[in-house]
Structure formats: C-alpha cells, structure tokens
Design an enzyme around this catalytic site. Structure first.
Site, mmCIF file in Angstrom:
data_model
loop_
_atom_site.group_PDB
_atom_site.id
_atom_site.type_symbol
_atom_site.label_atom_id
_atom_site.label_comp_id
_atom_site.label_asym_id
_atom_site.label_seq_id
_atom_site.Cartn_x
_atom_site.Cartn_y
_atom_site.Cartn_z
ATOM 1 N N ASN A 260 0.844 -1.198 0.000
ATOM 2 C CA ASN A 260 0.000 0.000 0.000
ATOM 3 C C ASN A 260 0.880 1.248 0.000
ATOM 4 O O ASN A 260 1.242 1.768 1.045
ATOM 5 C CB ASN A 260 -0.930 -0.021 1.221
ATOM 6 C CG ASN A 260 -1.849 1.182 1.248
ATOM 7 O OD1 ASN A 260 -1.802 2.042 0.367
ATOM 8 N ND2 ASN A 260 -2.689 1.258 2.271
ATOM 9 N N CYS B 255 -1.635 5.180 0.862
ATOM 10 C CA CYS B 255 -2.614 5.509 1.900
ATOM 11 C C CYS B 255 -2.719 7.025 2.025
ATOM 12 O O CYS B 255 -1.718 7.705 2.235
ATOM 13 C CB CYS B 255 -2.220 4.908 3.244
ATOM 14 S SG CYS B 255 -3.440 5.380 4.491
HETATM 15 C C1 LIG Z 1 -12.995 2.967 5.025
HETATM 16 C C2 LIG Z 1 -11.929 2.630 4.034
HETATM 17 C C3 LIG Z 1 -10.732 2.086 4.484
HETATM 18 C C4 LIG Z 1 -9.720 1.760 3.569
HETATM 19 N N1 LIG Z 1 -8.559 1.213 4.035
HETATM 20 C C5 LIG Z 1 -7.604 0.812 3.143
HETATM 21 C C6 LIG Z 1 -6.431 0.149 3.597
HETATM 22 O O1 LIG Z 1 -6.236 -0.127 4.778
HETATM 23 N N2 LIG Z 1 -5.513 -0.212 2.643
HETATM 24 C C7 LIG Z 1 -5.685 0.045 1.309
HETATM 25 O O2 LIG Z 1 -4.827 -0.312 0.503
HETATM 26 N N3 LIG Z 1 -6.807 0.669 0.857
HETATM 27 C C8 LIG Z 1 -7.761 1.065 1.753
HETATM 28 N N4 LIG Z 1 -8.905 1.667 1.283
HETATM 29 C C9 LIG Z 1 -9.056 1.968 -0.156
HETATM 30 C C10 LIG Z 1 -9.875 0.901 -0.881
HETATM 31 O O3 LIG Z 1 -9.248 -0.347 -0.822
HETATM 32 C C11 LIG Z 1 -10.089 1.303 -2.363
HETATM 33 O O4 LIG Z 1 -8.827 1.380 -2.996
HETATM 34 C C12 LIG Z 1 -10.768 2.661 -2.523
HETATM 35 O O5 LIG Z 1 -11.772 2.838 -1.556
HETATM 36 C C13 LIG Z 1 -11.363 2.836 -3.932
HETATM 37 O O6 LIG Z 1 -12.309 1.845 -4.263
HETATM 38 P P1 LIG Z 1 -13.910 2.039 -4.020
HETATM 39 O O7 LIG Z 1 -14.299 3.319 -4.693
HETATM 40 O O8 LIG Z 1 -14.551 0.833 -4.608
HETATM 41 O O9 LIG Z 1 -14.081 2.124 -2.546
HETATM 42 C C14 LIG Z 1 -9.922 2.008 2.182
HETATM 43 C C15 LIG Z 1 -11.143 2.542 1.740
HETATM 44 C C16 LIG Z 1 -12.146 2.848 2.634
HETATM 45 C C17 LIG Z 1 -13.432 3.426 2.120
#
Ligand SMILES: Cc1cc2nc3c(=O)[nH]c(=O)nc-3n(C[C@H](O)[C@H](O)[C@H](O)COP(=O)(O)O)c2cc1C
Length: 301
Positions: free
Chosen positions: A125, A128
């Site tokens: 990652n 972040c």
């Molecule tokens: C509440 C929340 C926590 C997240 N925590 C992480 C994380 O710990 N590590 C990571 O690589 N991405 C994290 N993400 C990002 C998601 O994995 C994803 O890349 C991002 O939300 C875009 O996709 P989506 O629009 O389908 O949510 C998080 C997203 C959300 C909403």
C-alpha cells in the site's frame, strides 16, 4: 461465461477482488458476505507496530461517495500473525495481505510477516491518503525502493497499490514493475475533504482523507487506460467506484485483468454476489464466453 482470469502469476476464479480496508480482516466479513463471489479478498493494511488510527469522526458519506480518514488502524504484524493468520486457510477465498509503513524496511518486515502467515499475495500500500509523511506512490524512486525491499523478502506475488494523485501514474507503474511488482492496483482513494457548514468543522478529524466510491471511477479508469496503453504487459487490478457488473466490464475493457470492489460493501455487504450475477448476465447478452476476452478489448473511435 467463464469468470476465471490470469493476473500475472496468479489465477483467479473470479475477476472480483474485495478491496483492502472494506472487508476488515476478511474473516470478519465472512459472516455478512458471500466470499465465493471473489477471486481474492485483501485484508486491511498492516504496519510493523500497532496503530490506533485517527480519532472519530473517521467516515463521512459525501455527495455520491465517501470520505475516510481511518489512519491505518491495525494490530501490528506480530498480533496479526497470532490473531488473523491462523484463520486464513479456512476461509472460502484466497486472502491477500496488505503492507503499509513509513520506510522501505518497515514495509519489507511486514510483507515477510504476511507471507509467513500464509497470504496468497502481498499488496504494497504505497498510497494511503491518511498516513503521516510523504506518500510513496507520488515518487517513482521511493515507490520502487519499497517494492524492491518487499520483493527481496517474499516469494508470493507482489502487487503495488498506487494513488490517483500521482502526477505521472505511468512513470510510477513502470518504476514499481521494474522493481519487481507482479501487478499494480489502480487505484487507492483520492485526497478529499468536506466541511459541515453548521458546525464549521471538517467532517473528518484528520481534515483531509480518502475520497472513494462512484465519483472515483472515471479517475481510476483513466489511470488504468494510461498504464495499460503504455505498459500492456503489466497486469492491472482496476479499483474505484465499482457498483455494478457493467462497471467491472468497463475496467476490463480499459485493460484491467481483475477489478476490486470497496466502498459499496459498506452499504451492501453482499454486493459481490449481485455484481457477479450482473457480469454473467452481460456475458449472456453479449455472447462473451470468457471474462479474459474483455481485457483491453475497448474499441477505438
Ligand atoms: C474505510 C476505508 C478504508 C480503507 N482502508 C484501506 C487500507 O487499509 N488499505 C488500502 O490499501 N486501501 C484502503 N482503502 C481503499 C480501498 O481499498 C479502495 O482502494 C478505494 O476505496 C477505492 O475503491 P472504491 O471506490 O470501490 O471504494 C480504504 C477505503 C475505505 C473506504
């Protein structure tokens, strides 16, 4: 339609991947969702030492998407190995670990722990939006240094998760591929902020957080397009704003070999099953026999 897809060295039974941070440790999520819909599920990012995360408020629904500023709350790799790793083998889906950190050595140490714990792949990652310090995936050299360090430590496939905030996403993707990443995940959430006009306070305690959900899709899709066009051999997991089967098709056509689903899980934990049904209906309607036929098959104007 045959849903299986190849992602570099990995063979996935479904192109759907449950995105990190939206399915807890994966075991937590098993009780409320059907894991069979996914080709892989990515556990919440883990760091070397435990992190309490940011104080509340850490989640805020905003116009057609969501803001989050969790701050990588996690138990640290040592506790993860004791509490999460032993349950991985009994889950109905291959689990990928996600490593985060502030130095290349920290990433490498966490990745080695995740691999020892039995994950099928490690996502690095680099993107972040809620960590102190500079974001690795904005800088080709810093991103490549982390991936090289991780690559030296683990034998399982390595994916690099990049940020849509990168000025030149193709350069970053090229640098991490050169450093040994087997695939890239495009993308993490994008920086965003919102303010409550009545209290005049930001909606997140961390003020700036990650903006995700439907509005992210055209932005992340642009990244997939650009990277696939410049580096057609580099396997891609598309990620951002997927809500329906057609959204998955869109990412596949742009060049992704698999597609991650995140924010939709908060409103609909069983979304994976519905999205797979919609994908199968698309295949029947359009005479597509294998998901892999769709990868990069966008028609030019
Ligand atoms: C509440 C929340 C926590 C997240 N925590 C992480 C994380 O710990 N590590 C990571 O690589 N991405 C994290 N993400 C990002 C998601 O994995 C994803 O890349 C991002 O939300 C875009 O996709 P989506 O629009 O389908 O949510 C998080 C997203 C959300 C909403």
């Amino acid at each position: 339609m045959d849903l299986s897809t190849r992602l570099g060295p990995l063979r996935l039974r479904s192109p759907l991947v449950a995105a990190s941070g939206t399915v807890g440790s994966v075991a937590d999520f098993a009780a409320v969702a059907s894991l069979q819909a996914y080709g892989a599920a990515v556990a919440k990012s883990v760091t070397r030492t435990p992190r309490p995360g940011l104080p509340p408020p850490r989640l805020a629904p905003v116009a057609s998407g969501m803001l989050n500023g969790i701050g990588i709350q996690n138990p640290g790799i040592e506790a993860w190995l004791k509490t999460v790793a032993p349950g991985l083998a009994s889950l109905e889906v291959p689990v990928w670990g996600s490593a985060a950190g502030e130095t290349a050595d920290e990433f490498a140490e966490v990745a080695a722990g995740l691999a020892a714990g039995g994950v099928a792949a490690v996502e690095v990652n680099l993107s972040c939006p809620n960590l102190e310090g500079r974001m690795f995936s904005l800088d080709t050299e810093a991103a490549a240094a982390v991936v090289s360090a991780v690559r030296r430590e683990v034998l399982v496939p390595v994916g690099a998760k990049l940020s849509p905030n990168a000025q030149d996403i193709v350069a970053v993707a090229g640098a991490v591929a050169e450093a040994g990443a087997d695939f890239v995940v495009l993308t993490n959430s994008i920086w965003g902020a919102a303010i409550d006009s009545s209290t005049r306070r930001p909606l997140l305690s961390g003020v700036i957080g990650g903006y995700s959900g439907v509005p992210l899709r055209p932005i992340a899709l642009r990244c997939v397009f650009e990277v696939h066009r410049a580096l057609p051999e580099l396997p891609i997991v598309g990620c951002g704003g997927v809500r329906r089967g057609e959204d998955v098709v869109e990412y596949l056509l742009a060049g992704a070999s698999a597609v991650a689903v995140g924010t939709v899980h908060f409103a609909e934990p069983r979304a994976g099953r519905r999205i797979v049904r919609q994908l199968l209906a698309y295949g029947r309607k359009h005479g597509v026999e294998r998901v892999e036929e769709l990868v990069g098959a966008v028609e030019p104007w």
